[in-house]
Design a protein around this motif. Structure first.
Motif, PDB file in Angstrom:
ATOM      1  N   SER A  27       0.810  -1.378   0.215  1.00  0.00           N
ATOM      2  CA  SER A  27      -0.132   0.102  -0.035  1.00  0.00           C
ATOM      3  C   SER A  27       1.050   1.314   0.090  1.00  0.00           C
ATOM      4  O   SER A  27       1.960   1.161   0.294  1.00  0.00           O
ATOM      5  CB  SER A  27      -0.832   0.055   1.174  1.00  0.00           C
ATOM      6  N   HIS A  28       0.377   2.362  -0.512  1.00  0.00           N
ATOM      7  CA  HIS A  28       1.183   3.451  -0.553  1.00  0.00           C
ATOM      8  C   HIS A  28       1.623   3.958   0.810  1.00  0.00           C
ATOM      9  O   HIS A  28       2.912   4.345   1.024  1.00  0.00           O
ATOM     10  CB  HIS A  28       0.353   4.626  -1.296  1.00  0.00           C
ATOM     11  N   ASN A  29       0.579   4.017   1.850  1.00  0.00           N
ATOM     12  CA  ASN A  29       1.076   4.378   3.184  1.00  0.00           C
ATOM     13  C   ASN A  29       2.043   3.365   3.989  1.00  0.00           C
ATOM     14  O   ASN A  29       2.808   3.881   4.524  1.00  0.00           O
ATOM     15  CB  ASN A  29      -0.241   4.522   4.120  1.00  0.00           C
ATOM     16  N   GLY A  30       1.601   2.482   3.544  1.00  0.00           N
ATOM     17  CA  GLY A  30       2.945   1.175   4.192  1.00  0.00           C
ATOM     18  C   GLY A  30       4.228   1.259   3.700  1.00  0.00           C
ATOM     19  O   GLY A  30       4.927   1.339   4.251  1.00  0.00           O
ATOM     20  N   LEU A  31       4.174   1.734   2.147  1.00  0.00           N
ATOM     21  CA  LEU A  31       5.509   1.748   1.617  1.00  0.00           C
ATOM     22  C   LEU A  31       6.077   3.075   2.214  1.00  0.00           C
ATOM     23  O   LEU A  31       7.423   3.202   2.579  1.00  0.00           O
ATOM     24  CB  LEU A  31       5.547   2.181   0.115  1.00  0.00           C
ATOM     25  N   ARG A  32       5.416   4.099   2.458  1.00  0.00           N
ATOM     26  CA  ARG A  32       5.965   5.250   3.055  1.00  0.00           C
ATOM     27  C   ARG A  32       6.586   5.205   4.292  1.00  0.00           C
ATOM     28  O   ARG A  32       7.578   5.715   4.680  1.00  0.00           O
ATOM     29  CB  ARG A  32       4.909   6.399   3.188  1.00  0.00           C
ATOM     30  N   ASP A  33       5.768   4.267   5.047  1.00  0.00           N
ATOM     31  CA  ASP A  33       6.266   4.112   6.568  1.00  0.00           C
ATOM     32  C   ASP A  33       7.402   3.157   6.595  1.00  0.00           C
ATOM     33  O   ASP A  33       8.263   3.273   7.448  1.00  0.00           O
ATOM     34  CB  ASP A  33       4.946   3.298   7.386  1.00  0.00           C
ATOM     35  N   THR A  34       7.514   2.278   5.656  1.00  0.00           N
ATOM     36  CA  THR A  34       8.684   1.438   5.647  1.00  0.00           C
ATOM     37  C   THR A  34       9.924   2.267   5.314  1.00  0.00           C
ATOM     38  O   THR A  34      10.811   2.193   5.933  1.00  0.00           O
ATOM     39  CB  THR A  34       8.624   0.319   4.497  1.00  0.00           C
ATOM     40  N   ALA A  35       9.666   3.150   4.382  1.00  0.00           N
ATOM     41  CA  ALA A  35      10.931   4.208   4.071  1.00  0.00           C
ATOM     42  C   ALA A  35      11.040   5.157   5.240  1.00  0.00           C
ATOM     43  O   ALA A  35      12.303   5.295   5.284  1.00  0.00           O
ATOM     44  CB  ALA A  35      10.376   5.221   2.634  1.00  0.00           C
ATOM     45  N   ILE A  36      10.159   5.468   5.928  1.00  0.00           N
ATOM     46  CA  ILE A  36      10.379   6.386   7.183  1.00  0.00           C
ATOM     47  C   ILE A  36      11.152   5.671   8.051  1.00  0.00           C
ATOM     48  O   ILE A  36      12.433   5.965   8.705  1.00  0.00           O
ATOM     49  CB  ILE A  36       8.922   6.981   7.952  1.00  0.00           C
ATOM     50  N   LEU A  37      10.886   4.279   8.416  1.00  0.00           N
ATOM     51  CA  LEU A  37      11.388   3.371   9.500  1.00  0.00           C
ATOM     52  C   LEU A  37      12.939   3.070   9.117  1.00  0.00           C
ATOM     53  O   LEU A  37      13.800   3.160   9.830  1.00  0.00           O
ATOM     54  CB  LEU A  37      10.413   2.405   9.785  1.00  0.00           C
ATOM     55  N   SER A  38      13.034   2.711   7.854  1.00  0.00           N
ATOM     56  CA  SER A  38      14.549   2.419   7.388  1.00  0.00           C
ATOM     57  C   SER A  38      15.354   3.448   7.391  1.00  0.00           C
ATOM     58  O   SER A  38      16.491   3.356   7.779  1.00  0.00           O
ATOM     59  CB  SER A  38      14.108   1.907   5.855  1.00  0.00           C
ATOM     60  N   LEU A  39      14.688   4.697   7.113  1.00  0.00           N
ATOM     61  CA  LEU A  39      15.572   5.807   6.765  1.00  0.00           C
ATOM     62  C   LEU A  39      16.120   6.171   8.192  1.00  0.00           C
ATOM     63  O   LEU A  39      17.340   6.650   8.580  1.00  0.00           O
ATOM     64  CB  LEU A  39      14.966   7.030   6.256  1.00  0.00           C
TER      65      LEU A  39
END
Length: 274
Positions: A78-90
């Motif tokens: 999902s878009h928000n899920g991908l965003r959240d993964t990017a946030i946590l990863s970064l």
């Protein structure tokens, strides 16, 4: 001294707060001594007040297994899920502070031979931090599906209102995914996870992999290596590793005495000590 006692006993402030107030009083005292030296005796008494010792706090951090489980919690389809993964990863990869994360703009990312993120730290200090290929691929994918709403001068991460994230918003996301990950394996989440825990975790993992404290200081954007040393003091695995290494050296250096040498040593001890 009455004021400092009041802070601690009546206002119920912490010892750290007490020491901060004392530091402010000492700074003012130094100023008065320079500008009005006739008061040097009075204000030297304040300068001679010692700070109160505090207990060394344990730095909360997650193991590498805990980080992996946390990063796998969002739904990347999902878009928000991908965003959240990017946030946590970064957050983990760069060891950034929360404010540094939410202030990031698209133009602060540089995808080259070595992928780098530009962080705007305390005091408007800028530092360039490398990120892994896996992390940059997640961010690229997020940027590609968000390209309609993202320009180079736009904030990299926005909330559901298309506005810049708040610190509370990032904390909410982290708390949400911590609960999901904790259900899968509660043994990996023995500490309360807040945004700074990811920064602590990255520092600890760098230290465990033999990275010099000087490099970790620059990576985290600390003013002094003294601040960074807390990670070395609070890491039990690192202490165990060094103790184990040193014990092996001791065992290798042990020399067995033969029977004659033992008898001669006992004779010398009896003669010189008993």
């Amino acid at each position: 001294m009455d004021f400092l006692d009041y802070l601690e006993n009546k206002a119920h402030c912490s010892v750290n707060t007490r020491n901060q107030r004392l530091a402010a009083l000492k700074s003012f005292s130094s100023y008065v001594i320079r500008t009005n030296p006739e008061y040097i005796d009075n204000f030297n008494q304040i300068l001679n007040i010692k700070v109160k010792r505090t207990e060394t706090k344990i730095v909360p951090y997650l193991t590498t297994e805990g980080i992996k489980l946390l990063l796998s919690a969002p739904n990347i389809h999902s878009h928000n899920g991908l965003r959240d993964t990017a946030i946590l990863s970064l957050m983990y990869e760069s060891g950034c502070r929360v404010q540094e994360l939410i202030d990031l703009k698209v133009e602060d990312l540089f995808f080259q031979n070595t992928d780098v993120v530009r962080l705007h730290g305390k005091g408007n200090k800028i530092r360039l931090v490398p990120i892994s290929r896996n992390c940059s691929n997640i961010i690229k994918k997020y940027i590609n599906i968000s390209s309609k709403n993202l320009e180079s001068n736009n904030f990299l991460f926005t909330n559901h209102s298309k506005k810049q994230f708040t610190r509370a918003g990032i904390a909410y996301l982290l708390n949400k995914y911590e609960k999901i990950a904790r259900k899968q394996d509660p043994t990996l989440f023995t500490v309360k996870v807040h945004p700074h825990v990811l920064r602590h975790s990255k520092a600890m993992h760098l230290l465990e992999n033999g990275v010099n404290l000087i490099y970790i200081r620059d990576f985290l954007g600390h003013e002094s290596v003294t601040t960074t040393e807390i990670y070395a003091k609070c890491n039990p695995e690192l202490k165990r590793k060094y103790l184990s290494q040193n014990s092996k050296l001791i065992e290798e250096d042990l020399v067995e005495y033969n029977r004659n040498e033992k008898d001669e040593l006992l004779k010398w001890l009896k003669h010189n000590i008993l």
